[in-house]
Design a protein around this motif. Structure first.
Motif, PDB file in Angstrom:
ATOM      1  N   TYR A 159       9.404   9.934 -18.904  1.00 29.59           N
ATOM      2  CA  TYR A 159      10.477   9.054 -18.441  1.00 29.59           C
ATOM      3  C   TYR A 159      10.110   8.344 -17.129  1.00 29.59           C
ATOM      4  N   GLU A 160       8.841   8.354 -16.788  1.00 26.26           N
ATOM      5  CA  GLU A 160       8.359   7.537 -15.666  1.00 26.26           C
ATOM      6  C   GLU A 160       7.320   6.575 -16.243  1.00 26.26           C
ATOM      7  N   ASN A 161       7.819   5.507 -16.861  1.00 25.91           N
ATOM      8  CA  ASN A 161       6.942   4.599 -17.599  1.00 25.91           C
ATOM      9  C   ASN A 161       6.061   3.750 -16.686  1.00 25.91           C
ATOM     10  N   TYR A 162       6.440   3.608 -15.433  1.00 26.40           N
ATOM     11  CA  TYR A 162       5.498   3.083 -14.434  1.00 26.40           C
ATOM     12  C   TYR A 162       5.822   3.692 -13.082  1.00 26.40           C
ATOM     13  N   GLN A 163       4.807   3.795 -12.242  1.00 24.70           N
ATOM     14  CA  GLN A 163       4.957   4.426 -10.934  1.00 24.70           C
ATOM     15  C   GLN A 163       5.437   3.423  -9.895  1.00 24.70           C
ATOM     16  N   THR A 164       6.044   3.943  -8.815  1.00 27.01           N
ATOM     17  CA  THR A 164       6.684   3.066  -7.830  1.00 27.01           C
ATOM     18  C   THR A 164       6.358   3.454  -6.390  1.00 27.01           C
ATOM     19  N   PRO A 165       5.101   3.327  -5.949  1.00 28.23           N
ATOM     20  CA  PRO A 165       4.836   3.565  -4.529  1.00 28.23           C
ATOM     21  C   PRO A 165       5.722   2.662  -3.669  1.00 28.23           C
ATOM     22  N   GLU A 166       6.299   3.239  -2.624  1.00 27.04           N
ATOM     23  CA  GLU A 166       7.303   2.536  -1.828  1.00 27.04           C
ATOM     24  C   GLU A 166       6.764   2.162  -0.457  1.00 27.04           C
ATOM     25  N   GLN A 167       6.916   0.896  -0.107  1.00 28.73           N
ATOM     26  CA  GLN A 167       6.520   0.351   1.196  1.00 28.73           C
ATOM     27  C   GLN A 167       5.034   0.531   1.478  1.00 28.73           C
ATOM     28  N   LYS A 168       4.231   0.620   0.423  1.00 27.07           N
ATOM     29  CA  LYS A 168       2.791   0.722   0.617  1.00 27.07           C
ATOM     30  C   LYS A 168       2.066   0.253  -0.639  1.00 27.07           C
ATOM     31  N   ILE A 169       0.774   0.011  -0.469  1.00 24.26           N
ATOM     32  CA  ILE A 169      -0.095  -0.375  -1.575  1.00 24.26           C
ATOM     33  C   ILE A 169      -1.131   0.725  -1.747  1.00 24.26           C
ATOM     34  N   PRO A 170      -1.363   1.195  -2.962  1.00 28.19           N
ATOM     35  CA  PRO A 170      -2.396   2.221  -3.163  1.00 28.19           C
ATOM     36  C   PRO A 170      -3.751   1.767  -2.600  1.00 28.19           C
ATOM     37  N   ASP A 171      -4.548   2.732  -2.170  1.00 26.30           N
ATOM     38  CA  ASP A 171      -5.836   2.419  -1.543  1.00 26.30           C
ATOM     39  C   ASP A 171      -6.825   1.810  -2.525  1.00 26.30           C
ATOM     40  N   THR A 172      -6.719   2.218  -3.778  1.00 19.40           N
ATOM     41  CA  THR A 172      -7.691   1.753  -4.764  1.00 19.40           C
ATOM     42  C   THR A 172      -6.987   1.205  -5.997  1.00 19.40           C
ATOM     43  N   GLN A 173      -7.759   0.585  -6.851  1.00 22.71           N
ATOM     44  CA  GLN A 173      -7.243   0.048  -8.101  1.00 22.71           C
ATOM     45  C   GLN A 173      -6.786   1.182  -9.021  1.00 22.71           C
ATOM     46  N   LEU A 174      -5.692   0.964  -9.742  1.00 20.19           N
ATOM     47  CA  LEU A 174      -5.179   1.936 -10.702  1.00 20.19           C
ATOM     48  C   LEU A 174      -5.148   1.289 -12.075  1.00 20.19           C
ATOM     49  N   ASN A 175      -5.505   2.038 -13.123  1.00 16.01           N
ATOM     50  CA  ASN A 175      -5.601   1.452 -14.463  1.00 16.01           C
ATOM     51  C   ASN A 175      -4.412   1.825 -15.340  1.00 16.01           C
ATOM     52  N   TYR A 176      -3.276   2.125 -14.720  1.00 18.98           N
ATOM     53  CA  TYR A 176      -2.036   2.359 -15.453  1.00 18.98           C
ATOM     54  C   TYR A 176      -0.924   1.600 -14.738  1.00 18.98           C
ATOM     55  N   PRO A 177       0.250   1.460 -15.343  1.00 15.69           N
ATOM     56  CA  PRO A 177       1.291   0.582 -14.787  1.00 15.69           C
ATOM     57  C   PRO A 177       1.928   1.135 -13.513  1.00 15.69           C
ATOM     58  N   TRP A 178       2.082   0.252 -12.536  1.00 14.53           N
ATOM     59  CA  TRP A 178       2.742   0.633 -11.292  1.00 14.53           C
ATOM     60  C   TRP A 178       3.247  -0.623 -10.586  1.00 14.53           C
ATOM     61  N   GLU A 179       4.166  -0.406  -9.650  1.00 14.99           N
ATOM     62  CA  GLU A 179       4.635  -1.499  -8.796  1.00 14.99           C
ATOM     63  C   GLU A 179       4.806  -0.970  -7.377  1.00 14.99           C
ATOM     64  N   SER A 180       4.517  -1.796  -6.397  1.00 11.28           N
ATOM     65  CA  SER A 180       4.855  -1.502  -5.006  1.00 11.28           C
ATOM     66  C   SER A 180       6.211  -2.126  -4.720  1.00 11.28           C
ATOM     67  N   CYS A 181       7.175  -1.288  -4.348  1.00  7.81           N
ATOM     68  CA  CYS A 181       8.473  -1.838  -3.943  1.00  7.81           C
ATOM     69  C   CYS A 181       8.486  -1.921  -2.418  1.00  7.81           C
ATOM     70  N   MET A 182       8.690  -3.132  -1.917  1.00 10.13           N
ATOM     71  CA  MET A 182       8.610  -3.408  -0.488  1.00 10.13           C
ATOM     72  C   MET A 182       9.758  -4.315  -0.061  1.00 10.13           C
ATOM     73  N   THR A 183      10.132  -4.223   1.187  1.00 11.08           N
ATOM     74  CA  THR A 183      11.203  -5.057   1.703  1.00 11.08           C
ATOM     75  C   THR A 183      10.660  -6.371   2.259  1.00 11.08           C
ATOM     76  N   LEU A 184      11.437  -7.445   2.063  1.00 17.13           N
ATOM     77  CA  LEU A 184      11.097  -8.716   2.706  1.00 17.13           C
ATOM     78  C   LEU A 184      11.302  -8.610   4.205  1.00 17.13           C
ATOM     79  N   GLY A 185      12.356  -7.912   4.614  1.00 15.76           N
ATOM     80  CA  GLY A 185      12.630  -7.695   6.034  1.00 15.76           C
ATOM     81  C   GLY A 185      12.288  -6.279   6.440  1.00 15.76           C
TER      82      GLY A 185
END
Length: 477
Positions: free
Chosen positions: A291-317
Motif C-alpha cells: 500500500y505504498e505504491n511510491y515513496q515520498t521523501p519529504e523536504q529533501k532529494i535522495p542522494d542517488t538515483q532510484l529505479n522505483y517510483p518516488w516523489e520529493s514533497c517540498m514547500t514553495l515557501g
C-alpha cells in the motif's frame, strides 16, 4: 479574539520555519514493493509520466496563518504561548472553525496557476491531523461544510477543488491523515495527549479503537465514492501503522512508538477504495509494502538515483500552508530541484497554501508563472521521461524518452552564470551525425565529442535569466 490570533500566529510562526519541517517530516522507506495489480501498474506508469505536482495544505491553520495542525500536538519541540494552558490553546485552535469562512474560495485560480507552472497532478488535504475535514463528511460535524461556510454553494470544498483541477487535465490525489486529533476515538479527552500517537491503550480499550477504525474507513469511503474519479489516495501519519511494521528503520527515526498496534486495517480500506476507484494508487507513507505504491521523501532529494517510483514533497515557501510573510523559493531554485529529481527518477510535489479567504497569495501565483515560463519551453526533457544510467555530469543532468530513442541534457545555471559560448559534459555522447537541438528555441546546434566529452556551441543572443538550458539528441549508446 483578533489580538489572541495575532499573538498565537507570531509565536507559532517563529518556531514553524526553524523546527517544524524537521520534526514533522516523514522519512523515506528503504524498501519498495512493486504492485501486482495490472491496473495499479498502469496508473503508476501514467503517474510517472507527470513529474510535477501540487500539494495544497488548507485548513483551520490558514485563519491565523500558522503551522498546519502541529501546534496542538504535545511534544517537546512544539512552542506555544506560555501564558495559555495547553487545554485553552487547543480550545482556541479548534474554535477557529467558527471563524473559517473562505468567502472568496477560488479553486479555479489554484488550478490555473498550477497549469501555468507546468504541474500535472494534484494532492489536496481533505483532512489534516487536526481532524478538520475539508469535505462534507457525515462522520463528524467538524468540517468546512458545517461552519459559517455551510450555506455557500461550494461548501463541499473538496468536490470543487477536484472538479477545478480535473478540468485542467490534472490527475487527482486525495490527502488524508490517518491520525485524527479531534476524534474522541483517537485522542480521548479522558487522558492527556502525550504526543502525536493515540493517547489510550488500545489493548485495554478495543471498543474505542474499533470505533476509530470504522470512523476512518467511513470517511475514506465517502472520499472514494462521492467525489468522482480519484487517482491517488495519499495517506499521511505514518505512525498509525500495525505494530509488526515498526522495525529498526522506523525506530531509527526517533519516533515515539506505543506498545500497542495502531492498525486501521489497510487491506480492508484498500479493497474498498480500489473497488470504487480501479487502479487507485495508494501512498501509505513509510509503511512499505503493497500500500505504498511510491515513496515520498519529504523536504529533501535522495542522494542517488532510484529505479522505483518516488516523489520529493517540498514547500514553495517555508511552510506547507499559508503563513504570514512567508519566504518563497525562486523559480531558479524550483526548476533546479525539479531537474535533479527527475534525473534521479522521481517527481516533484510542490506545496502551496491558500489564504483563509480561499485565494492564493499574489506572490505564489507570480512564482508559479515564473516556473511555467521554463517548463513551457523545456517540458520535453521532463515529462514522459525515464532515467538514464549516467544521469549527472557537473551542472548537467540527463533524462531520456520512454522508448530510449531520445536523450536530454539539462544544464542548470548557477546565479549569474552566463555560459561563454559553449557548454560541455562527460558521458551521454550524441550519436554520430545526430542533430542536437536546443528545446527553448528549436535551434540546431553545432557540437563535438572527443574522448567522451561533448561540447555544444550555444546560439548567440541567449537570455541570461533562464534557470536551465535543455538539449535533445539521439544517444550514441
Amino acid at each position: 479574539m483578533k489580538k489572541r490570533i495575532v499573538i498565537a500566529a507570531l509565536l507559532v510562526c517563529a518556531f514553524t520555519k526553524l523546527t517544524a519541517q524537521d520534526h514533522g517530516v516523514h522519512q523515506q522507506s528503504t524498501v519498495y514493493e512493486w504492485p501486482k495489480d495490472p491496473l495499479v501498474k498502469q496508473k503508476l506508469d501514467k503517474w510517472q509520466d507527470q513529474k510535477f505536482g501540487m500539494i495544497v495544505h488548507w485548513g483551520l491553520y490558514a485563519v491565523p496563518g500558522i503551522i498546519e495542525s502541529w501546534s496542538i500536538c504535545s511534544e517537546d519541540w512544539i512552542d506555544r504561548d506560555s501564558t495559555k494552558t495547553y487545554g485553552d490553546y487547543k480550545k482556541w485552535y479548534w474554535g477557529l472553525n467558527k471563524s473559517f469562512n473562505p468567502v472568496n474560495f477560488n479553486p479555479e485560480q489554484w488550478a490555473a496557476a498550477g497549469k501555468n507552472a507546468g504541474m500535472k497532478y494534484l494532492v489536496f488535504t481533505t483532512k489534516h491531523h487536526d481532524g478538520f475535514a475539508m469535505f462534507d463528511t457525515k462522520e463528524s460535524d467538524f468540517s468546512i461544510a458545517k461552519g459559517p461556510f455551510a450555506d455557500n454553494p461550494k461548501a463541499d470544498v473538496a468536490k470543487y477543488v477536484f472538479d477545478a483541477f480535473r478540468k485542467q487535465g490534472f490527475m487527482i490525489g486525495a490527502y488524508f491523515s490517518k491520525p485524527d486529533w479531534h476524534s474522541q476515538y483517537y485522542w480521548w479527552s479522558k487522558y492527556a495527549t502525550a504526543d502525536r500517537n493515540n493517547n489510550y491503550d488500545i489493548k485495554k480499550n478495543p471498543w474505542r479503537w474499533n470505533k476509530y477504525k470504522s470512523f476512518t474507513y467511513n470517511q475514506l469511503e465517502e472520499l472514494m465514492t462521492n467525489y468522482g474519479s480519484v487517482d491517488i489516495l495519499w495517506l499521511d501519519g505514518g505512525w498509525v501503522r500495525p505494530l509488526e511494521t515498526v522495525n529498526e528503520e522506523v525506530l531509527s527515526w526517533g519516533a515515539n512508538i506505543p506498545k500497542w498496534s495502531q492498525d486501521i486495517d489497510m487491506p480492508k480500506i484498500a479493497s474498498m477504495a480500489r473497488k470504487a476507484q480501479p487502479g487507485l494508487l495508494m501512498v501509505d507513507r513509510t509503511v512499505h509494502g503493497p500500500y505504498e505504491n511510491y515513496q515520498t521523501p519529504e523536504q529533501k532529494i535522495p542522494d542517488t538515483q532510484l529505479n522505483y517510483p518516488w516523489e520529493s514533497c517540498m514547500t514553495l515557501g517555508g511552510a506547507w500552508g499559508f503563513v504570514n510573510n512567508d519566504q518563497y523559493k525562486s523559480a531558479n531554485v524550483v526548476v533546479h530541484k525539479l531537474v535533479e529529481i527527475v534525473a534521479k527518477g522521481g517527481s516533484l510535489l510542490l506545496g502551496i497554501g491558500p489564504k483563509a479567504d480561499g485565494t492564493l497569495p499574489d506572490e505564489v501565483v507570480r512564482k508559479l508563472n515564473d516556473i511555467g515560463e521554463w517548463t513551457a519551453k523545456n517540458g520535453k526533457a521532463i515529462y514522459n521521461t525515464r532515467i538514464t544510467k549516467n544521469y549527472h555530469s557537473g551542472q548537467t543532468w540527463f533524462t531520456q524518452s520512454k522508448d530510449g530513442k531520445k536523450r536530454y541534457a539539462i544544464y542548470c545555471k548557477t546565479e549569474g552564470d552566463k555560459p561563454a559560448g559553449t557548454i560541455s559534459w562527460t558521458g551521454n555522447s550524441p550519436k554520430k551525425g545526430t542533430v542536437v537541438t536546443m528545446l527553448s528555441n528549436g535551434k540546431k546546434l553545432k557540437w563535438t565529442s572527443v574522448n567522451g566529452e561533448t561540447t555544444v556551441v550555444l546560439p548567440a543572443g541567449l537570455k541570461g535569466n533562464e534557470p536551465a538550458l535543455s538539449f535533445e539528441f539521439s544517444p550514441a549508446d
